[in-house]
Design an enzyme around this catalytic site. Sequence first.
Site, PDB file in Angstrom:
ATOM      1  N   GLU A   1      14.972  -4.379 -28.262  1.00  0.00           N
ATOM      2  CA  GLU A   1      13.614  -4.180 -27.744  1.00  0.00           C
ATOM      3  C   GLU A   1      12.533  -4.034 -28.820  1.00  0.00           C
ATOM      4  O   GLU A   1      11.772  -3.067 -28.830  1.00  0.00           O
ATOM      5  CB  GLU A   1      13.608  -2.947 -26.814  1.00  0.00           C
ATOM      6  CG  GLU A   1      14.568  -3.112 -25.646  1.00  0.00           C
ATOM      7  CD  GLU A   1      14.730  -1.866 -24.791  1.00  0.00           C
ATOM      8  OE1 GLU A   1      13.978  -0.900 -24.987  1.00  0.00           O
ATOM      9  OE2 GLU A   1      15.617  -1.861 -23.917  1.00  0.00           O
ATOM     10  N   GLU A  31      22.621  -6.661 -19.350  1.00  0.00           N
ATOM     11  CA  GLU A  31      22.461  -5.386 -18.629  1.00  0.00           C
ATOM     12  C   GLU A  31      22.107  -5.667 -17.173  1.00  0.00           C
ATOM     13  O   GLU A  31      21.147  -5.109 -16.624  1.00  0.00           O
ATOM     14  CB  GLU A  31      21.376  -4.524 -19.299  1.00  0.00           C
ATOM     15  CG  GLU A  31      21.645  -4.277 -20.781  1.00  0.00           C
ATOM     16  CD  GLU A  31      20.643  -3.341 -21.453  1.00  0.00           C
ATOM     17  OE1 GLU A  31      19.878  -2.671 -20.748  1.00  0.00           O
ATOM     18  OE2 GLU A  31      20.640  -3.291 -22.697  1.00  0.00           O
TER      19      GLU A  31
END
Length: 393
Positions: free
Chosen positions: A178, A283
């Site tokens: 991220e 995810e």
Amino acid sequence: MNVRKSSSFFAPLLRGRAGVSEAFSFSTSPFLILLLFALSLSASAQGLRDVFAPDVLVGVALNQWQTNGQDGRTTAIVRRHFNCITPENVMKSGPLQPVEGQFNFRQADEVVEYAEANGQQVIGHCLVWHSQAPSWFFKDDAGKPVSAEVLRERIRRHITTVVSRYRGRVHGWDVVNEAIEDDGSFRRSPLYNILGEDFIEVAFRAAHEADPDAELYYNDYSMSLPRKREAVCRLVRRLKERGVRIDAVGMQSHLSLHHPDLREYETTMDSLAAAGVKVMVTELDVSVLPSPWGFNGADVAQNFDYQKAMNPYTEGLPDSISARFEQRYLDLFRIYRRHRNQLSRITFWGLSDAQSWLNGFPIKGRTDYPLLWDRDYQAKPVLQRIMQLKDED
Ligand code: 9MR
């Protein structure tokens, strides 16, 4: 051939001798029968992982209660349906190095041992992330940001220590998590503020030195957004031009019934593949709950009506929502089947709805239904339908 067809064909044999004569003589053609049976098994999906075997791994994120043996229901499902696991939290830098120089590997070791005992690969998540990092990581003793040189050394030391410890036992690492905002700019995290985008290269190089055989990944969410997609592809190309190893990019894929537009999602897969990396779904979950970001003018903490509206399915899912949930997963898995040459892994972010982080995010205390196993660890009907997609080819 699919599971249902093959089991009904062999049902008389499995029931006993009375059925044998009705089918055909078992004694005269045992080899033929065994051969047909073996072929039927190999053609049909016995578990979720068979839908993509052998080229695409199928995994699940597990928490520490599931990998330390306290949650017995998990293991049977994991062994049948998955071939790799990601620790949901215990390999993050906060839990691993809570105090500078003091590493705590107990829970991470447990994950690796659990995986090895149950025939699973381990995906290491994650080496460098601005979140769930220990508070000391970016600061000096006076609480001021550390210098670029100090931060570079801290990143290297953390990665070298962790990756060397599991050398040869972790299949691949989410090296950086991220780092890019939804608008395509670099996230102004302490990592970026102190080191600029160099922190990414420093991290990938340290990981590669510590285990030259481990795969290395960049991982991020909202990857269907065009500007974010383009920025990640630029990052991949730049790393490759500079001779840095990067094997794949993880599209986290925290999805909902409505978002994202799946055409954009597919475009991201194609763009990443064109940038020269494998694509991973790292995810995966599908929230069925309303999003507070699409809801106007109420105070989340105070307003009871708002709370009720945002948590509508505490007593179970209405059939209409279950049907949409099922369709969404089938649409996704048809995309994964179509793109399987670009993919190297699909990992669910949790096994059962009871465990999902979405029950606590973005509003605490909700009842969400994002995964393929329900709160009692019973498989939802869509699991069988996903496994049957193998027969559509
Ligand atoms: O599922 C994880 C949850 O248990 C943790 O509290 C949270 C802490 O930030 O992290 C969650 O996992 C995140 C993952 O590590 C990175 N991508 C987003 C995931 C969901 O927040």
